[in-house]
Design a protein around this motif. Structure first.
Motif, PDB file in Angstrom:
ATOM      1  N   UNK A 141       0.821  -1.220   0.000  1.00 19.57           N
ATOM      2  CA  UNK A 141       0.000   0.000   0.000  1.00 19.57           C
ATOM      3  C   UNK A 141       0.852   1.267   0.000  1.00 19.57           C
ATOM      4  N   UNK A 142       2.103   1.172   0.454  1.00 16.86           N
ATOM      5  CA  UNK A 142       2.971   2.350   0.491  1.00 16.86           C
ATOM      6  C   UNK A 142       3.260   2.897  -0.905  1.00 16.86           C
ATOM      7  N   UNK A 143       3.064   2.074  -1.946  1.00 15.70           N
ATOM      8  CA  UNK A 143       3.364   2.526  -3.304  1.00 15.70           C
ATOM      9  C   UNK A 143       2.454   3.689  -3.710  1.00 15.70           C
ATOM     10  N   UNK A 144       1.293   3.786  -3.086  1.00 10.79           N
ATOM     11  CA  UNK A 144       0.354   4.847  -3.427  1.00 10.79           C
ATOM     12  C   UNK A 144       0.877   6.221  -3.032  1.00 10.79           C
ATOM     13  N   UNK A 145       1.829   6.266  -2.076  1.00  8.93           N
ATOM     14  CA  UNK A 145       2.404   7.533  -1.622  1.00  8.93           C
ATOM     15  C   UNK A 145       3.765   7.815  -2.250  1.00  8.93           C
ATOM     16  N   UNK A 146       4.275   6.867  -3.043  1.00 10.21           N
ATOM     17  CA  UNK A 146       5.630   7.005  -3.584  1.00 10.21           C
ATOM     18  C   UNK A 146       5.704   8.135  -4.600  1.00 10.21           C
ATOM     19  N   UNK A 147       6.847   8.810  -4.587  1.00 11.10           N
ATOM     20  CA  UNK A 147       7.108   9.868  -5.545  1.00 11.10           C
ATOM     21  C   UNK A 147       8.214   9.442  -6.493  1.00 11.10           C
ATOM     22  N   UNK A 148       8.215  10.044  -7.677  1.00 11.60           N
ATOM     23  CA  UNK A 148       9.162   9.650  -8.713  1.00 11.60           C
ATOM     24  C   UNK A 148      10.605   9.785  -8.233  1.00 11.60           C
ATOM     25  N   UNK A 149      10.903  10.845  -7.503  1.00 11.67           N
ATOM     26  CA  UNK A 149      12.268  11.062  -7.024  1.00 11.67           C
ATOM     27  C   UNK A 149      12.697   9.947  -6.071  1.00 11.67           C
ATOM     28  N   UNK A 150      11.783   9.509  -5.215  1.00 17.78           N
ATOM     29  CA  UNK A 150      12.097   8.426  -4.278  1.00 17.78           C
ATOM     30  C   UNK A 150      12.367   7.123  -5.030  1.00 17.78           C
ATOM     31  N   UNK A 151      11.526   6.849  -6.012  1.00 15.43           N
ATOM     32  CA  UNK A 151      11.696   5.616  -6.771  1.00 15.43           C
ATOM     33  C   UNK A 151      13.013   5.623  -7.540  1.00 15.43           C
ATOM     34  N   UNK A 152      13.365   6.768  -8.099  1.00 15.31           N
ATOM     35  CA  UNK A 152      14.626   6.844  -8.834  1.00 15.31           C
ATOM     36  C   UNK A 152      15.809   6.606  -7.894  1.00 15.31           C
ATOM     37  N   UNK A 153      15.730   7.175  -6.696  1.00 15.95           N
ATOM     38  CA  UNK A 153      16.804   6.998  -5.717  1.00 15.95           C
ATOM     39  C   UNK A 153      16.966   5.524  -5.347  1.00 15.95           C
ATOM     40  N   UNK A 154      15.847   4.836  -5.134  1.00 15.59           N
ATOM     41  CA  UNK A 154      15.906   3.419  -4.807  1.00 15.59           C
ATOM     42  C   UNK A 154      16.466   2.611  -5.981  1.00 15.59           C
ATOM     43  N   UNK A 155      16.010   2.931  -7.179  1.00 11.22           N
ATOM     44  CA  UNK A 155      16.502   2.228  -8.366  1.00 11.22           C
ATOM     45  C   UNK A 155      17.996   2.434  -8.535  1.00 11.22           C
ATOM     46  N   UNK A 156      18.442   3.652  -8.260  1.00 11.56           N
ATOM     47  CA  UNK A 156      19.863   3.953  -8.406  1.00 11.56           C
ATOM     48  C   UNK A 156      20.703   3.130  -7.427  1.00 11.56           C
ATOM     49  N   UNK A 157      20.178   2.916  -6.224  1.00 13.01           N
ATOM     50  CA  UNK A 157      20.884   2.075  -5.249  1.00 13.01           C
ATOM     51  C   UNK A 157      21.108   0.675  -5.822  1.00 13.01           C
ATOM     52  N   UNK A 158      20.075   0.122  -6.409  1.00 12.69           N
ATOM     53  CA  UNK A 158      20.168  -1.224  -6.981  1.00 12.69           C
ATOM     54  C   UNK A 158      21.135  -1.235  -8.162  1.00 12.69           C
ATOM     55  N   UNK A 159      21.043  -0.219  -9.019  1.00 17.78           N
ATOM     56  CA  UNK A 159      21.920  -0.157 -10.194  1.00 17.78           C
ATOM     57  C   UNK A 159      23.388  -0.079  -9.774  1.00 17.78           C
TER      58      UNK A 159
END
Length: 666
Positions: A475-493
């Motif tokens: 359910x937390x995905x409903x509050x996610x912002x693009x900047x947060x998602x990019x930051x998380x993706x960058x960690x994985x990359x």
């Protein structure tokens, strides 16, 4: 006795500053002039012990005893040296001699109780600790040591109470903080464990055991670089510290650096050649790397040192099933006898029956094999229930409902899907035992690709997103912002790029990432998704026969079928709403039409075909899954339709799958 020699003061300063070699040389210089100098002999023993040279320390303190045979403290110190070298029975003997010369001394009695505790004489140890506390209620040490005994007996809450009493009496006792950290680690409270281990090393900056414990807790928390730093510090503080090398090896292994892991395990084994765990660790890592003869050498050595080392039997049976190892009649009889023993811990009962079941299956005795698999899984179910962690099929179905609701078609088409532009990630998903390891190995054999095994990182990113918004996933995905998602993706990359810096495509084969494909699509809109499929009965049976340890849903055929049904339902949803293309690959096609199917797989990863992908089993990469031996062999079809050997046992499973999915099985 005070030593008035001015050189002794310098030596003492070197000792306190951990300049071990200088201090040792100073002691030896004094002893050449005065061989019976008691304080110097005692200090030399401490220096040798601090460096892990327990044999030398014992010899030195025995010389001191010959100089002063009625000195109770020397007998206590000799007991300490034997205790530090894990010679508990010898330590007990020396402590009893010290106690006879100086009765009612709390330190001597405490050390005696500790040695009794570690030798298994729990009741006598508890009685002595309680007597010390009664006579000396303001002494913190017996409170802490009694806490250790309670912890060993699984009474974690009572243990914490004793530790807190000890900490209140002596807030600067690093050992108490270390014990609290160990207890929290054992109950899975990693953050609390890290806090107390950190307190321990802050209080005492020369505490190698606490440094090593902190490294292990940090490893559990995925803080790999911090874990390496503290494990390395432990080794610096105690050069002869095999457990710290073991910890460092475990960190490197989880990072995918199998070569460095093996190096650390071997260093540990050189320091402690009689430690079966170290030989098992080398053998397991060698198996991961495909070096089977050397793996067998170390695994057999582990069994010689510890005949009841059940994990080793599991390691060897994985090799035996693939014709890489032959169990002797004695070994098979040993496993049968051990599996029949009463009072074995449930985890050992489970391991032995999984092992025996695999051996019986290899012989074609399928009914007897199933009986063993049933015993193994019943034991795991019992353990999960006793810990309050049984699989709840209804709760899992609700979880899948929440995923489907949260990652709906509207969200999957939203602007959040801008994500990270990288095309490197390949996510290989599916049920366990569906062929994910085989698929990863084929991809990794391509010159432009690499595999990183089963990374838990996407699950960690989901947890991190949950913490950001103080809301449960999904359910937390409903509050996610693009900047947060990019930051998380960058960690994985960054993480996968560090693991495989030269690869254009990197395969992550964590099977249960099918639960997080919606998040993956938002994080990596250019990622490649490979979905491994296989006959459901073969998958469910293989899961039932596999020792997954803490996987709660795999302990019964009923639970496995419920989990499979929900997996199937979720994958149908992803096929409908995911903006990424999902490439379905069938295990049966990969086996029977290997080249054509492999070519389509490589194309789905955005790569041109290369013939090396047909020789995937010759690769020298590390494989750390249950299929690690199997994927070192050429393709074979004996696993197709293996459920038919157990057809009568699987009738309820087959009927349930047919009822829920409408699937026919021939």
């Amino acid at each position: 006795m005070m030593n008035q020699n001015p050189d002794f003061t310098v030596i003492q300063s070197d000792f306190e500053a951990q300049r071990w070699k200088r201090a040792e040389a100073g002691c030896l210089s004094v002893l050449r002039q005065s061989p019976k100098d008691l304080p110097t002999l005692q200090l030399l023993a401490k220096i040798q012990s601090a460096q892990g040279d327990y044999r030398g320390a014992i010899a030195t303190i025995e010389k001191a005893i010959s100089v002063s045979p009625n000195n109770a403290d020397l007998y206590r110190q000799c007991g300490d040296m034997h205790f530090n070298s894990r010679q508990f029975k010898s330590a007990i003997g020396w402590y009893r001699k010290a106690d006879s010369k100086l009765p009612n001394n709390p330190q001597i009695k405490n050390n005696l109780a500790v040695a009794l505790r570690d030798s298994g004489s729990i009741e006598e140890a508890i009685a002595i600790f309680e007597s010390i506390i009664s006579a000396n209620p303001d002494h913190s040490l017996p409170h802490r040591n009694l806490g250790d005994v309670l912890r060993m007996q699984g009474e974690f809450d009572r243990a914490i109470d004793k530790y807190k009493a000890a900490a209140k009496l002596d807030p600067k006792d690093a050992a108490t903080q270390n014990s609290i950290g160990i207890t929290f680690s054992m109950v899975g409270k990693v953050d609390e464990a890290i806090l107390h281990f950190q307190l321990a090393v802050d209080i005492n900056q020369t505490f190698p055991e606490a440094e090593n414990n902190l490294a292990n807790a940090l490893l559990t928390a995925r803080r790999y670089e911090d874990a390496i730093r503290h494990a390395t510090t432990a080794i610096r503080l105690r050069p002869h510290f095999p457990n710290a090398h073991l910890t460092l090896g475990n960190i490197y292994k989880l990072q995918g650096n199998n070569k460095q892991a093996i190096s650390e395990y071997k260093k540990a084994a050189e320091l402690d050649p009689g430690n079966a765990i170290l030989h098992q660790s080398i053998g397991s890592a060698m198996t991961d790397a495909g070096h089977f003869p050397e793996a067998i050498t170390h695994l057999e050595k582990a069994l010689q040192l510890k005949p009841n080392f059940f994990v080793v039997y599991q390691n060897l049976v994985a090799l035996a099933v693939q014709e890489k190892y032959d169990f002797s009649d004695y070994q098979i009889k040993r496993i049968i006898d051990l599996s029949s023993e009463r009072g074995l811990p449930s985890a050992d009962v489970s391991r032995l029956n999984f092992t025996l079941g695999s051996l019986l299956e290899k012989k074609g005795d399928y009914d007897a094999a199933m009986s063993c698999f049933q015993k193994a899984n019943m034991s795991q179910e019992k353990t999960a229930t006793s810990r309050g962690l049984p699989f709840d099929g209804h709760a899992h179905a609700d979880f899948i409902d929440n995923i489907i609701h949260s990652f709906n078609a509207a969200l999957m088409g939203s602007d959040l899907s801008s994500g990270h532009p990288t095309q490197r990630p390949i996510f290989v998903v599916g049920m366990p035992r569906s062929g994910t390891t085989l698929v990863e190995q084929i991809i990794a054999s391509h010159p432009l690709a690499a595999g990183v095994g089963e990374l838990p990182d996407v699950a960690y990113l989901a947890d991190e997103l949950s913490k950001m918004h103080q809301a449960e996933y999904p359910s937390c995905i409903e509050q996610a912002e693009a900047e947060q998602l990019f930051k998380l993706a960058n960690q994985y990359d960054i993480r996968i790029s560090e693991l495989c810096p030269d690869a254009e495509r990197i395969a992550d084969k964590m099977p249960d990432n099918f639960l997080r494909l919606g998040l993956i699509a938002l994080l990596f809109p250019n990622a490649h998704i490979i979905h491994c499929k296989r006959n459901p009965l073969d998958i469910c049976l293989s899961c039932y026969k596999s020792d997954f340890g803490g996987v709660r849903w795999a302990g019964s055929l009923k639970n496995i079928s419920q989990y499979f049904i929900q997996y199937h339902r979720l994958m149908e949803h992803w096929h409908q709403v995911l903006p990424l293309q999902i490439h379905d690959i069938f295990y049966e096609d990969l086996v029977t039409q290997h080249e054509v199917t492999a070519e389509k797989l490589i194309a789905a990863c955005g790569l041109n075909w290369h013939d090396l992908c047909l020789d995937f089993y010759k690769g020298d990469g590390t494989v750390r899954t249950l299929s690690r031996v199997q994927v070192r062999q050429p393709i074979y079809d004996s696993s197709i339709g293996s459920w038919k050997h157990y057809e009568e046992h699987l009738r309820p499973l087959r009927e349930n799958l047919h009822k829920e999915l409408g699937t026919e099985f021939s």
